[in-house]
Design a protein around this motif. Sequence first.
Motif: not given
Length: 233
Positions: A139, A85-87, A60-64, A83, A174
């Motif tokens: 995501d 990228r994870v929010e 996944v490009a953007e695993p927020r 990671d 998403r």
Amino acid sequence: MGSIEIARAESERGELVLRRRQGEAGSPAALELRANGVFVMDTVETTTERALAAMALAAVAEPRAVMIGGLGLGFTMHEVLADPRVERCVVVELEQALVDWMRDGTIEHGPGVIADSRVRLVVADIAAAVAEARPASYDLLLLDVDNGPGYLVHDANAALYENHFLQRARDLLRPGGAVAVWSAAEAPDLEETLTAVFSSVRVERYDVRLGERDEHYWLYLGCLGPGRSPTGR
């Protein structure tokens, strides 16, 4: 190797037991989690729990926003939080006792992991949590509630590997999102169902050494195409 019970809880689903198992000479003691006498996981072999997260995150490009079904001993969650990228990481666990043991330090590494501000622990059935979540709000969905569809902790979990639930899980994503499932054995029926629901499917086998024997674990990943809506392929 001997073991001692360090925590036990009862619920309408039966008993949950946490044991400390003495390690072999020179190796540390291990925690072992059992549900109704069935081995769930321990702290000796955790590479596949981590690999479940790593494989999904890489796809996944953007695993927020990530939802994890099943807390276990927290190793999948730990890998997700590694990671940057994870929010947001929502962990859905059916057993209140397991969440309590993670919070109060009965599981020693628990308080440090859940202190991360991105974590939210939810005591609920993963099927209900997915049904109640807004479409296209995550995501990644990681399912690690059983030893796979062939080795259920609770019989009701069989529905989690069927078309209806996986379609709802797809709707949760998403565009570009994914659902990942950990299994202790090859599960061709699960692969077939994922193929019917998702744009693409990946299956990876992981070979591990447990004591004196070789084991093979399996990771299944269903992906939603980057340009596709969550409610249609």
